[in-house]
Motif scaffolding. Structure first.
Motif, PDB file in Angstrom:
ATOM      1  N   GLY A   1       8.001 -26.007 -47.753  1.00 20.11           N
ATOM      2  CA  GLY A   1       8.072 -24.846 -46.869  1.00 20.11           C
ATOM      3  C   GLY A   1       8.764 -25.060 -45.542  1.00 20.11           C
ATOM      4  O   GLY A   1       8.852 -24.120 -44.733  1.00 20.11           O
ATOM      5  N   VAL A   2       9.269 -26.261 -45.247  1.00 22.01           N
ATOM      6  CA  VAL A   2       9.949 -26.499 -43.975  1.00 22.01           C
ATOM      7  C   VAL A   2      11.411 -26.081 -44.125  1.00 22.01           C
ATOM      8  O   VAL A   2      12.114 -26.593 -45.002  1.00 22.01           O
ATOM      9  N   PRO A   3      11.896 -25.161 -43.299  1.00 25.98           N
ATOM     10  CA  PRO A   3      13.324 -24.784 -43.377  1.00 25.98           C
ATOM     11  C   PRO A   3      14.222 -25.997 -43.162  1.00 25.98           C
ATOM     12  O   PRO A   3      13.923 -26.859 -42.329  1.00 25.98           O
ATOM     13  N   ALA A   4      15.315 -26.074 -43.893  1.00 27.42           N
ATOM     14  CA  ALA A   4      16.186 -27.255 -43.863  1.00 27.42           C
ATOM     15  C   ALA A   4      16.684 -27.565 -42.462  1.00 27.42           C
ATOM     16  O   ALA A   4      16.825 -28.737 -42.079  1.00 27.42           O
ATOM     17  N   GLU A   5      16.938 -26.487 -41.639  1.00 25.74           N
ATOM     18  CA  GLU A   5      17.488 -26.720 -40.302  1.00 25.74           C
ATOM     19  C   GLU A   5      16.475 -27.361 -39.354  1.00 25.74           C
ATOM     20  O   GLU A   5      16.844 -27.922 -38.312  1.00 25.74           O
ATOM     21  N   TRP A   6      15.183 -27.299 -39.724  1.00 27.25           N
ATOM     22  CA  TRP A   6      14.157 -27.882 -38.858  1.00 27.25           C
ATOM     23  C   TRP A   6      13.809 -29.324 -39.242  1.00 27.25           C
ATOM     24  O   TRP A   6      13.131 -30.023 -38.485  1.00 27.25           O
ATOM     25  N   VAL A   7      14.243 -29.773 -40.404  1.00 26.97           N
ATOM     26  CA  VAL A   7      13.887 -31.138 -40.836  1.00 26.97           C
ATOM     27  C   VAL A   7      14.411 -32.210 -39.874  1.00 26.97           C
ATOM     28  O   VAL A   7      13.664 -33.115 -39.470  1.00 26.97           O
ATOM     29  N   PRO A   8      15.695 -32.160 -39.421  1.00 26.55           N
ATOM     30  CA  PRO A   8      16.160 -33.186 -38.475  1.00 26.55           C
ATOM     31  C   PRO A   8      15.353 -33.222 -37.179  1.00 26.55           C
ATOM     32  O   PRO A   8      15.123 -34.292 -36.616  1.00 26.55           O
ATOM     33  N   LEU A   9      14.914 -32.027 -36.711  1.00 26.23           N
ATOM     34  CA  LEU A   9      14.120 -31.997 -35.481  1.00 26.23           C
ATOM     35  C   LEU A   9      12.724 -32.564 -35.710  1.00 26.23           C
ATOM     36  O   LEU A   9      12.142 -33.192 -34.821  1.00 26.23           O
ATOM     37  N   LEU A  10      12.172 -32.312 -36.905  1.00 25.93           N
ATOM     38  CA  LEU A  10      10.886 -32.939 -37.233  1.00 25.93           C
ATOM     39  C   LEU A  10      11.001 -34.465 -37.131  1.00 25.93           C
ATOM     40  O   LEU A  10      10.130 -35.126 -36.566  1.00 25.93           O
ATOM     41  N   ARG A  11      12.091 -34.997 -37.670  1.00 24.37           N
ATOM     42  CA  ARG A  11      12.265 -36.456 -37.630  1.00 24.37           C
ATOM     43  C   ARG A  11      12.428 -36.950 -36.197  1.00 24.37           C
ATOM     44  O   ARG A  11      11.893 -37.995 -35.831  1.00 24.37           O
ATOM     45  N   LYS A  12      13.175 -36.214 -35.380  1.00 23.26           N
ATOM     46  CA  LYS A  12      13.336 -36.607 -33.979  1.00 23.26           C
ATOM     47  C   LYS A  12      11.995 -36.581 -33.246  1.00 23.26           C
ATOM     48  O   LYS A  12      11.786 -37.327 -32.287  1.00 23.26           O
ATOM     49  N   ALA A  13      11.096 -35.713 -33.704  1.00 21.83           N
ATOM     50  CA  ALA A  13       9.760 -35.636 -33.102  1.00 21.83           C
ATOM     51  C   ALA A  13       8.824 -36.714 -33.654  1.00 21.83           C
ATOM     52  O   ALA A  13       7.640 -36.754 -33.292  1.00 21.83           O
ATOM     53  N   GLY A  14       9.341 -37.549 -34.545  1.00 19.57           N
ATOM     54  CA  GLY A  14       8.549 -38.657 -35.072  1.00 19.57           C
ATOM     55  C   GLY A  14       7.798 -38.342 -36.344  1.00 19.57           C
ATOM     56  O   GLY A  14       6.944 -39.115 -36.777  1.00 19.57           O
ATOM     57  N   ILE A  15       8.098 -37.203 -36.982  1.00 16.57           N
ATOM     58  CA  ILE A  15       7.420 -36.800 -38.211  1.00 16.57           C
ATOM     59  C   ILE A  15       8.339 -37.138 -39.389  1.00 16.57           C
ATOM     60  O   ILE A  15       9.329 -36.443 -39.634  1.00 16.57           O
ATOM     61  N   ASN A  16       8.014 -38.207 -40.126  1.00 15.61           N
ATOM     62  CA  ASN A  16       8.874 -38.658 -41.223  1.00 15.61           C
ATOM     63  C   ASN A  16       8.220 -38.554 -42.596  1.00 15.61           C
ATOM     64  O   ASN A  16       8.858 -38.867 -43.595  1.00 15.61           O
ATOM     65  N   THR A  17       6.953 -38.142 -42.645  1.00 17.51           N
ATOM     66  CA  THR A  17       6.263 -38.010 -43.927  1.00 17.51           C
ATOM     67  C   THR A  17       5.455 -36.721 -43.941  1.00 17.51           C
ATOM     68  O   THR A  17       5.104 -36.161 -42.887  1.00 17.51           O
ATOM     69  N   LEU A  18       5.152 -36.262 -45.154  1.00 13.05           N
ATOM     70  CA  LEU A  18       4.318 -35.061 -45.284  1.00 13.05           C
ATOM     71  C   LEU A  18       2.927 -35.290 -44.704  1.00 13.05           C
ATOM     72  O   LEU A  18       2.340 -34.391 -44.089  1.00 13.05           O
ATOM     73  N   SER A  19       2.405 -36.485 -44.887  1.00 12.68           N
ATOM     74  CA  SER A  19       1.063 -36.771 -44.360  1.00 12.68           C
ATOM     75  C   SER A  19       1.067 -36.743 -42.831  1.00 12.68           C
ATOM     76  O   SER A  19       0.110 -36.269 -42.212  1.00 12.68           O
ATOM     77  N   ALA A  20       2.168 -37.229 -42.217  1.00 16.99           N
ATOM     78  CA  ALA A  20       2.256 -37.183 -40.754  1.00 16.99           C
ATOM     79  C   ALA A  20       2.326 -35.739 -40.266  1.00 16.99           C
ATOM     80  O   ALA A  20       1.737 -35.395 -39.229  1.00 16.99           O
TER      81      ALA A  20
END
Length: 573
Positions: free
Chosen positions: A515-534
């Motif tokens: 359910g995460v829009p593709a354009e938000w995935v890079p920002l999630l990673r920059k915020a330190g979120i690299n796994t579904l559990s995180a």
């Protein structure tokens, strides 16, 4: 490749801007250095005419930018010194790019620079370098851990052992006491080498790859030589090769050897370690005890200016003479058992009575060693030569001149740990072959540390070896004691470690499928979120602010995420 952090990306952007300005961030040319930080700080206060045209290089460790002038703390290989950088001094013309853009905006803590200038004392009384010229020598792409110190207290120290041992290069940069430990290690080795050379003994090199792993009771590493199509062993000791050289006619030989034993790892053991072994013709173990006393006294004096050294909470006196005590007497004092006349079954019974764990593969020698290790070793705090070992424990050692059931051997114990091992060396080839055959019998019982039979060494003895004394000392443990380090990993630059575990990373596709829009995935990673559990476990309010802050900072043309959307993403995980 892992996603870059925000800091890493900023540094790469700065790297590209330096290149656009025509500045090579990794120049090839020699940079002439004519001064050292420690010498400046020591000598300039005595004579302020010194260091008026210097060139020095090092790493930026901190900086205070104050408009047209700034202060930098520079670290070279010898210490730290303050730089005073004034815009109009390093940019005398109209173009102020070097200061306003390069220094203030594109350089970071951790970058390596070279500066020219002169030494002066600031109004605050600090010896500093007034910079006249600045050169970029190396742009760092990862931020250093920032260790802060105030009022003698250290904050945010880079102290996690796992990280320190894996990234020793960072450890050496930010922890000056670690660099000092390895400087002391080098000084210990050089002091020993000078001591041996003054006696006229020869430093040699012997094979690391061996067809027979001899000279000690240990489990070897095995490798394969493709060209010869044979298995070889990494050496467990260099003893037998050094004694071959005594047969060959040298008066004394020694080697600082890298040895390898495929055994356990703990606070005082590493599978790869350094051992110094020395063999001297026409000497015995009594002479060697005095020789070792003088060596250790000299090392302590060179390192500390005194023979009294703090070791793991005890004040140890390396001044000598050291206590000398036979092994069997120490066992009898501690346990009441006279182990020398006992047979193997009696020793097993004694071990059971003393609650010492043993197994069926252990022969008489190992059983005695188990009793001694459990009941005697921890009590030997001040340097003690434990002498006259039972013959079953020493297959390469000469029988005692007064008791054929004993050997002329000593081990030096300090602070409850073995430090050195020495013999009056066995030079009777017939006796040596019999001892090797006894080791073979132990091997057949299942003792995988029993010695191999080395028939070439027996052949060398048959040509005649003079009476000889030999001694081995573990350099790593010696350095631990002389520097008061608690772990062998702290005196090895690159200790053996388990493979580094890679952090799990969820793919972009999996984020989108949840359910995460593709354009938000890079920002999630920059915020330190690299796994579904995180993502599932994240603090919703903090992540909401982080994501929208990154969207705004990076000027992305998409609407901000709504808190309800974010909670849906988290719920889908």
């Amino acid at each position: 490749m892992a996603e870059l952090t925000e800091q890493e990306q900023i540094r790469r952007n700065s790297l590209n801007e330096l290149k656009k300005l025509g500045i090579n961030p990794y120049p090839a040319a020699l940079y002439e250095v004519n001064a050292k930080s420690n010498e400046i700080l020591e000598n300039y206060p005595k004579d302020n005419t010194l260091y008026q045209d210097i060139s020095i290089a090092g790493r930026i460790m901190s900086r205070r930018i104050m408009g047209a002038a700034s202060f930098v703390e520079l670290q070279d290989a010898y210490g730290r010194i303050q730089l005073y950088i004034k815009r109009d001094e390093i940019c005398p013309g109209e173009d102020k790019t070097l200061y306003n853009t390069v220094f203030k905006r594109l350089l970071d803590i951790g970058d390596i620079i070279g500066v020219t200038g002169y030494v002066f004392v600031t109004q605050m009384g600090e010896t500093s370098i007034h910079v006249k010229g600045l050169t970029v020598l190396s742009k760092s792409l990862r931020p250093l851990p920032i260790v802060k110190e105030k009022d003698g207290k250290v904050y945010d120290a880079f102290s996690d052992p796992e990280q320190r041992y894996r990234m020793r290069y960072v450890d050496l940069i930010v922890n000056p006491h670690v660099r000092e430990t390895f400087l002391k290690r080098a000084k210990i080795v050089n002091t020993m080498r000078d001591y041996f050379n003054e006696q006229g003994y020869l430093e040699v090199e012997t094979p690391i790859l061996q067809t027979i792993p001899g000279g000690a009771a240990a489990r070897p590493f095995i490798t394969h030589h493709n060209a010869l199509d044979i298995d070889l062993y990494l050496r467990i000791a260099n003893e037998l090769y050094l004694k071959r050289l005594i047969v060959g006619g040298y008066a004394g030989v020694y080697e600082f050897a890298r040895d390898f034993r495929n055994e356990g790892m703990d606070r005082t053991h590493n599978p790869e370690f350094t051992c110094m072994e020395i063999y001297v013709a026409y000497k015995d173990y009594n002479w060697m005890m005095t020789f070792v006393e003088k060596m250790l006294s000299r090392i302590a004096m060179t390192l500390h200016g005194t023979t009294k050294v703090q070791v793991w909470g005890n004040l140890i006196d390396f001044g000598g003479p050291f206590r000398r005590a036979p092994m069997c007497e120490l066992i009898k004092e501690a346990t009441g058992y006279d182990v020398l006349p006992m047979d193997e079954q009696q020793l097993r019974d004694a071990c059971n009575a003393l609650h010492i764990e043993v197994d069926e593969t252990m022969g008489k020698g190992k059983l005695i060693d188990a009793i001694f290790g459990e009941k005697c070793e921890p009590n030997l705090i001040q340097p003690t030569f434990v002498t006259d070992y039972p013959i079953e424990m020493s297959p390469l050692c000469k029988r005692h001149r007064n008791n054929p059931n004993l050997t002329e051997r000593f081990e030096l114990f300090v602070n409850g740990k073995e430090l050195a091992n020495a013999y009056s060396e066995l030079n009777d080839p017939i006796d040596q072959l019999w001892r090797f055959q006894e080791q073979l019998r132990l091997s057949e019982k299942g003792d995988d540390e029993a010695m191999f039979i080395d028939m070439d060494f027996v052949r060398a003895l048959e040509f005649g070896m003079p009476p000889t004394s030999g001694m081995g000392i573990g350099i790593d443990r010696l350095v631990m004691m002389m520097t008061d380090e608690q772990s062998i990993q702290d005196v090895l630059l690159f200790p053996q470690m388990k493979p580094e575990k890679k952090a799990p990373v969820t793919s972009d596709e999996d984020f989108v499928n949840h359910g995460v829009p593709a354009e938000w995935v890079p920002l999630l990673r920059k915020a330190g979120i690299n796994t579904l559990s995180a993502l599932k476990e994240a603090n919703a309010n903090k992540l909401y602010n982080d994501l929208n802050g990154l969207r705004k900072k990076n000027k992305l043309e998409m609407p901000p995420v709504k808190k309800e959307e974010l909670e849906q993403w988290m719920g889908a995980c």
